[in-house]
Scaffold this motif. Structure first.
Motif, short mmCIF file in Angstrom:
data_model
loop_
_atom_site.label_atom_id
_atom_site.label_comp_id
_atom_site.label_asym_id
_atom_site.label_seq_id
_atom_site.Cartn_x
_atom_site.Cartn_y
_atom_site.Cartn_z
N PRO A 4 -2.14 -3.54 -5.00
CA PRO A 4 -1.89 -2.44 -3.69
C PRO A 4 -3.27 -1.83 -3.24
CG PRO A 4 -1.03 -1.72 -5.59
CD PRO A 4 -1.56 -3.36 -6.08
N LEU A 5 -2.94 -1.21 -2.21
CA LEU A 5 -3.85 -0.01 -1.76
C LEU A 5 -3.29 1.30 -1.84
CD1 LEU A 5 -5.59 -1.59 1.43
CD2 LEU A 5 -6.68 -1.32 -0.77
N PHE A 6 -4.17 2.34 -2.48
CA PHE A 6 -3.93 3.57 -2.33
C PHE A 6 -4.50 4.20 -1.14
CE2 PHE A 6 -4.05 7.94 -3.32
CZ PHE A 6 -2.45 8.36 -3.66
N VAL A 7 -3.93 4.83 -0.14
CA VAL A 7 -4.73 5.22 1.08
C VAL A 7 -4.16 6.57 1.31
CG1 VAL A 7 -5.08 4.82 3.48
CG2 VAL A 7 -4.36 2.99 2.18
N ILE A 8 -5.22 7.33 1.92
CA ILE A 8 -5.05 8.79 2.12
C ILE A 8 -5.51 9.01 3.33
CG2 ILE A 8 -5.34 9.95 -0.12
CD1 ILE A 8 -8.21 10.88 0.75
N GLY A 9 -5.01 9.78 4.41
CA GLY A 9 -5.32 10.03 5.78
C GLY A 9 -4.57 11.03 6.47
N LYS A 10 -4.97 11.45 7.61
CA LYS A 10 -4.37 12.07 8.45
C LYS A 10 -3.18 11.35 9.16
CE LYS A 10 -6.97 16.01 9.20
NZ LYS A 10 -7.22 17.28 9.80
N PRO A 11 -1.98 11.88 9.33
CA PRO A 11 -1.02 10.96 9.74
C PRO A 11 -1.28 10.48 11.36
CG PRO A 11 -0.15 13.17 9.16
CD PRO A 11 -1.44 13.15 8.91
N TYR A 12 -0.73 9.23 11.38
CA TYR A 12 -1.09 8.47 12.67
C TYR A 12 -0.53 9.35 14.12
CZ TYR A 12 -1.17 4.57 16.07
OH TYR A 12 -1.44 3.92 17.02
N ASP A 13 0.35 10.02 14.02
CA ASP A 13 0.85 10.64 15.27
C ASP A 13 0.26 11.78 15.52
OD1 ASP A 13 1.89 12.57 13.16
OD2 ASP A 13 3.95 12.21 13.75
N GLY A 14 -0.71 12.20 14.59
CA GLY A 14 -1.44 13.46 15.10
C GLY A 14 -0.79 14.79 14.77
N GLU A 15 0.38 14.79 14.25
CA GLU A 15 1.07 15.97 13.45
C GLU A 15 0.52 16.44 12.34
OE1 GLU A 15 3.40 17.96 15.40
OE2 GLU A 15 2.76 16.49 17.12
N HIS A 42 1.03 -1.18 0.14
CA HIS A 42 0.05 0.13 0.09
C HIS A 42 1.06 1.32 0.08
CE1 HIS A 42 0.74 -1.05 4.18
NE2 HIS A 42 0.79 0.23 4.53
N VAL A 43 0.25 2.26 -0.42
CA VAL A 43 0.81 3.63 -0.26
C VAL A 43 0.00 4.59 0.51
CG1 VAL A 43 1.43 5.72 -1.87
CG2 VAL A 43 2.01 3.41 -2.53
N PHE A 44 0.34 5.27 1.22
CA PHE A 44 -0.26 6.08 2.43
C PHE A 44 0.12 7.45 2.04
CE2 PHE A 44 -1.51 8.50 5.98
CZ PHE A 44 -2.66 7.94 6.44
N ILE A 45 -0.79 8.47 1.69
CA ILE A 45 -0.42 9.76 1.54
C ILE A 45 -1.07 10.72 2.66
CG2 ILE A 45 -1.18 11.69 -0.15
CD1 ILE A 45 0.86 9.75 -1.50
N GLY A 46 -0.27 11.64 3.27
CA GLY A 46 -0.92 12.44 4.40
C GLY A 46 -1.40 13.58 3.92
N ILE A 47 -2.61 13.74 4.51
CA ILE A 47 -3.37 14.85 3.96
C ILE A 47 -3.79 15.81 5.40
CG2 ILE A 47 -4.17 14.08 2.08
CD1 ILE A 47 -6.62 13.93 4.63
N GLN A 48 -4.11 17.15 5.03
CA GLN A 48 -4.76 17.97 5.90
C GLN A 48 -6.19 17.89 6.33
OE1 GLN A 48 -2.53 19.29 8.34
NE2 GLN A 48 -0.74 19.31 7.14
N PRO A 104 -9.53 10.24 10.31
CA PRO A 104 -10.14 10.11 8.88
C PRO A 104 -8.96 9.65 7.73
CG PRO A 104 -9.26 12.37 9.07
CD PRO A 104 -9.01 11.61 10.20
N TRP A 105 -9.64 8.76 7.09
CA TRP A 105 -8.94 7.87 5.96
C TRP A 105 -9.61 7.18 4.98
CZ3 TRP A 105 -5.84 2.88 7.44
CH2 TRP A 105 -6.54 1.90 7.89
#
Length: 130
Positions: free
Chosen positions: A50-61, A4-10, A38-39
């Motif tokens: 593979p999965l393409f995933v967007i979401g807020k970073p896990y660490d909350g930053e 998977h690929v994870f893209i961090g978003i605001q 959210p993701w």
């Protein structure tokens, strides 16, 4: 090779609208969406990875795009490259290189480059002759 690929978003709603338009043009299907986390994630209709995933970073930053980082999405045709590029710009993306041949990669490489609303750099490309 890639799970998977994870893209961090605001902004989840804005980013979801952007990526949903692109994934639709690419023929990918929504596997999950949870605005509370959210993701959201998309996949091929034929394979779970593979999965393409967007979401807020896990660490909350805050999410930050990286210099020199890019995700390239595969399109089945040059027309799809053009449609995805147009969808990206229509949904808050910015141009980093319009659709066209890039023969310095190989004779049939046809790609477009853009950034999502958070500044993440993406490419959509086709490796087939017209």
């Amino acid at each position: 090779m890639i799970s998977h690929v994870f893209i961090g978003i605001q902004d989840f709603d804005k980013s979801y609208a952007f990526y949903a338009a692109l994934m639709s043009e690419l023929g990918l299907v929504l596997k999950f969406k949870d605005a509370d986390k959210p993701w959201a994630g998309w996949m091929s209709a034929e394979q779970p990875r593979p999965l393409f995933v967007i979401g807020k970073p896990y660490d909350g930053e805050p999410a930050q795009h990286g210099n020199g980082q890019m995700v390239a999405l595969l399109a089945a045709s040059r027309a799809i490259v053009q449609h995805v590029y147009q969808a990206a710009l229509a949904n808050g993306g910015t141009c980093e290189g319009p659709p066209g041949l890039r023969p310095h990669y190989h004779p049939n490489y046809y790609g477009a480059y853009f950034r999502d609303p958070d500044g993440n750099k993406l490419c959509v490309c086709c490796h087939h002759a017209e």
